[in-house]
Design an enzyme around this catalytic site. Structure first.
Site, PDB file in Angstrom:
ATOM      1  N   GLU B 193       0.834  -1.209   0.000  1.00 51.08           N
ATOM      2  CA  GLU B 193       0.000   0.000   0.000  1.00 51.08           C
ATOM      3  C   GLU B 193       0.865   1.255   0.000  1.00 51.08           C
ATOM      4  O   GLU B 193       0.359   2.360   0.153  1.00 51.08           O
ATOM      5  CB  GLU B 193      -0.915  -0.013   1.217  1.00 51.08           C
ATOM      6  CG  GLU B 193      -2.167  -0.851   1.023  1.00 51.08           C
ATOM      7  CD  GLU B 193      -1.912  -2.253   0.527  1.00 51.08           C
ATOM      8  OE1 GLU B 193      -1.315  -3.046   1.275  1.00 51.08           O
ATOM      9  OE2 GLU B 193      -2.291  -2.575  -0.617  1.00 51.08           O
ATOM     10  N   ASN B 278      -0.741  -7.616  -4.496  1.00 50.46           N
ATOM     11  CA  ASN B 278      -1.440  -6.753  -5.435  1.00 50.46           C
ATOM     12  C   ASN B 278      -0.489  -5.725  -6.061  1.00 50.46           C
ATOM     13  O   ASN B 278       0.465  -5.292  -5.440  1.00 50.46           O
ATOM     14  CB  ASN B 278      -2.584  -6.010  -4.736  1.00 50.46           C
ATOM     15  CG  ASN B 278      -2.098  -5.199  -3.548  1.00 50.46           C
ATOM     16  OD1 ASN B 278      -1.713  -5.752  -2.536  1.00 50.46           O
ATOM     17  ND2 ASN B 278      -2.105  -3.887  -3.672  1.00 50.46           N
ATOM     18  N   ASP B 325      -7.826  -5.230  -5.162  1.00 42.76           N
ATOM     19  CA  ASP B 325      -6.879  -5.557  -4.092  1.00 42.76           C
ATOM     20  C   ASP B 325      -6.977  -7.005  -3.642  1.00 42.76           C
ATOM     21  O   ASP B 325      -6.948  -7.304  -2.466  1.00 42.76           O
ATOM     22  CB  ASP B 325      -7.025  -4.615  -2.873  1.00 42.76           C
ATOM     23  CG  ASP B 325      -5.994  -4.939  -1.786  1.00 42.76           C
ATOM     24  OD1 ASP B 325      -4.863  -5.308  -2.140  1.00 42.76           O
ATOM     25  OD2 ASP B 325      -6.322  -4.836  -0.592  1.00 42.76           O
TER      26      ASP B 325
END
Lengths: 156, 602
Positions: B193, B278, B325
């Site tokens: 992230e 991801n 995601d």
């Protein structure tokens, strides 16, 4: 060193107008939030428009930015988590200036384990450019003007 | 260490026969069922124990034998390691490791607490978790949040060497449990992230020197791929540098594909297996090429690599061009099962995207891909010829577009299953899987990259799967040959704990409210339930000491589940049923790291 850097960054960000604070706001009093739909949005006197569950563009964007940048720690809809405080409670006493100060400079909690940290967002354009929007959204939540969940957009 | 040495003699012969020496010490330790020598129980990731004292008849009598507070409040993932008379446990940041004396109700033999820069904490996206230590060759290996990999003396806790694997100023952190094969320890990386470029790195266990690093994106020379040899869907890849050409410009440099899950190893084929996460950002439009979908390789992939050189033997991408995601890092369980009348060496993966994959683990050929939660709707099926999911436009956040809220996608971003590892029982031939039963609305929008800052670009809201039992989780038994659910046991909250199966016929899992649950492996019937001091996101392990079988688990709610669910989920309360009335996890449990050890009455 770090906090000095952050402060400089804060100053830069403020000068850039990403988070504009009018001079008279520096006293730090909590301004009323009248949700005046006829008046312009501004973070101090009129941070959001909410009409029948529908919100202005800025508040909507604030919802999105909050859930992208803040919610992993502060929980969904500003309700808090075991990691960080409920901002819908915090904003009852934090005004825009105090809010922006924490977001720019960050803060380090000394709690039971000293293990929770509010990061500085001074270098994050996804937050700095939308400080007003995030505040407006959270303020609307705090004032009870807006329910949990994704708001609807007001027609422009 | 007495018991352990005895057992060692007994098992050496069978364990080593035929295989390339994996790591004799690790093989020996894991072959002795009185130990729980690795986070996943064995190299193959079975999380199965041959111990059978605790069985379906007496599990109801289990009682707490002793407990231990770790002194740390955040989410406790991973589980206790037991080797001989010593138990090793770990904590989230500050990443304390304790060696506990099993002969003395867990007296602390030594503890290790590293000094770490607190500015690491905010770059750990979803709590400051750590998934545990590895023990091999008299050393305990720990991957600290601040990217330090340290080898401790297993007897004293003194650091022997340490090495830096990344930089938290770039958003890089470590959360995954190391695995040791021969003289190499494998270290992944977290930070999907934060625009981190994922990699797996091998360090020499003797001195910490780096042997190889394989990136998840970028040119073949850095991804350690040989396009003429590395296989994809049973054939050589053929085309060079797909890790660059399947990205928009330089996005691969901040492209994610982190490696924070569990790693498994086949000593016979001499291959290690792991998944990549991801691609960043969560806004697919920013990763498209000329407005079209593009694979973003090798995010969301399963890799099989040579442990000595890192060279990829095969790779399979589960979710090309992720739009939800569905972080593909879940464990790859290695089992030998019968498919179509033939024994096959397979790899089974329960992906975040809701598909249970069965592949030939030697070639990477796809054998089965079926939904392990009936509510999964983002893809109709996986095309078995190409291995690609057939994505439905209605749930495509790319087709729906930036600034549009795509509604009712199942599963939610935390997946039909997250990192909580499943279990395989050679007795039943079935897989026992802790699952989530949550759907979402997902709205992608433009974000800018700034080093060390979150790089997310989507907002999502989650809710219990509609038109179902109203709960947010299930514990299921899965037939990986057929791709079918055998039984499914609903739970009010997502099942976020690693499962355990035993020769006693009992499967165990933990719940977010804090229950340790024992069920009959045949039909899922509940046989035991006990509420521990905090919610469980750790893994349930078992071991034997002085002739008695014990169950050990770390409680300590947190992680993404703990944070996201603390305030409860919103959503349409219609159709949620009775269980849906249980909203907020915060009404059931609070923070606190505690080890609980269970045994039968004397």
């Amino acid at each position: 060193m770090r906090s000095l850097l952050c402060r400089i960054a804060a100053a830069i960000a403020l000068v850039n107008g990403a988070a504009m604070i009018p001079a008279e706001a520096q006293e730090g009093t909590v301004p009323p939030a009248p949700n005046d739909l006829t008046a312009e949005i501004d973070p101090l006197d009129n941070p959001y428009h909410v009409d029948d569950g529908k919100v202005d563009r800025g508040t909507y964007n604030g919802y999105r930015r909050y859930h992208s940048s803040c919610h992993v720690c502060h929980g969904p809809d500003g309700l808090g988590s075991s990691f960080a405080p409920a901002l819908v409670e915090s904003l009852k006493s934090l005004d825009y200036v105090a809010f922006a100060e924490v977001v720019v400079n960050g803060r380090q909690a000394q709690g039971a384990t000293g293990n929770s940290v509010m990061p500085s967002f001074a270098f994050d354009p996804n937050v700095m450019e939308y400080m007003n929007d995030i505040y407006g959204y959270l303020k609307a939540r705090t004032d009870g003007a807006l329910d949990r969940g994704r708001p609807q957009r007001l027609p422009k | 260490m007495q018991l352990y040495r005895l057992a060692l003699v007994a098992v050496t012969a069978t364990a080593i026969a035929g295989g390339v020496a994996a790591n004799e010490d690790v093989i020996n330790m894991q072959s002795d069922p009185s130990n729980w020598a690795m986070q996943l129980g064995n190299y193959q990731g079975h999380r199965y124990s041959q111990l059978d004292q605790i069985d379906t008849g007496n599990v109801g009598d289990l009682q707490v034998k002793w407990t231990f507070s770790t002194g740390v409040l955040r989410g406790h993932e991973g589980g206790p390691i037991v080797v001989g008379d010593t138990m090793y446990i770990h904590t989230p940041v500050p990443n304390i490791v304790y060696a506990l004396d099993l002969n003395d109700n867990g007296r602390i033999i030594w503890s290790y607490e590293p000094r770490q820069d607190p500015s690491v904490i905010p770059v750990m996206c979803c709590d400051t978790v750590n998934r545990g230590v590895a023990v091999a060759d008299g050393k305990v290996f720990l991957a600290q949040a601040d990217n330090t990999v340290v080898a401790l003396d297993a007897k004293t806790g003194e650091p022997i060497w340490s090495v830096k694997n990344g930089d938290h100023a770039r958003g890089e952190t470590l959360t995954a449990a190391p695995v040791v094969v021969r003289d190499k320890v494998f270290i992944g990386i977290s930070g999907g992230e934060f625009g981190v470029r994922g990699s797996l790195t091998a360090y020499n266990t003797n001195d910490g020197s780096r042997v190889w690093r394989a990136y998840s994106t970028g040119p073949d020379s850095e991804a350690l791929i040989d396009p003429n040899k590395t296989m994809m869907m049973g054939k050589p890849i053929g085309e060079a540098d797909l890790g660059v050409s399947t990205w928009n410009g330089d996005e691969w440099k901040i492209g994610g594909g982190t490696t924070w899950g569990w790693y498994t190893y086949d000593p016979d084929l001499d291959l290690i297996y792991y998944g990549t996460g991801n691609p960043g950002t969560w806004n697919p439009a920013q990763r498209a090429l000329n407005g079209e979908r593009v694979d973003n390789k090798w995010s969301m992939s399963i890799f099989a690599r040579d442990p000595d050189t890192g060279l990829a033997k095969w790779v399979y991408q589960k979710t090309p061009f992720d739009e939800w995601d569905y972080d593909g890092i879940n464990e790859n369980i290695l089992a030998d099962i019968e498919i179509g009348g033939q024994m096959r060496k397979v790899l089974v993966n329960f992906d975040r995207n809701g598909f249970g994959y069965t592949l030939d683990r030697e070639t990477g050929e796809l054998l089965v891909a079926e939904k392990f939660d009936p509510t999964v709707n983002w893809a109709s099926h996986v095309d078995m010829a190409t291995g690609r999911p057939v994505v439905l436009d209605q749930y495509s956040t790319f087709v729906q577009g930036e600034d549009v809220n795509t509604e009712g996608v199942c599963p939610a971003a935390l997946g039909s299953k997250d990192q909580q590892p499943a279990s395989f029982s050679p007795d039943t031939g079935l897989f026992y899987v802790p699952t989530n039963h949550i759907c979402m609305d997902y709205e992608p929008f433009a974000v800018s990259y700034s080093s060390g800052q979150p790089y997310i670009g989507a907002t999502l809201s989650m809710f219990p799967a509609p038109n179902s039992h109203g709960g947010m989780g299930n514990f299921i038994a899965w037939d990986a040959a057929k791709g079918e659910i055998v039984w499914s046991k609903p739970e009010p909250f997502a099942v976020w704990s690693g499962a355990l199966t035993t020769a006693g016929g009992v499967a165990f899992y933990g719940t977010l409210e804090g229950y340790v649950v024992g069920v009959d492996m045949e039909d899922g019937e509940e046989l035991y339930r006990f509420k521990t001091p905090s919610g469980i996101i750790g893994n349930i392990n078992t071991y034997e000491h002085n002739g008695q079988q014990y169950i050990g688990v770390l409680s300590g709610v947190g992680g993404w589940a703990g944070i996201g669910l603390a305030a409860g989920l919103t959503g349409d309360s219609e159709g949620l049923g009775a269980v849906g009335a249980h909203k907020a996890l915060g009404d059931y449990t609070r923070l606190g790291g505690v080890l609980t050890v269970f045994g039968l009455p004397n």
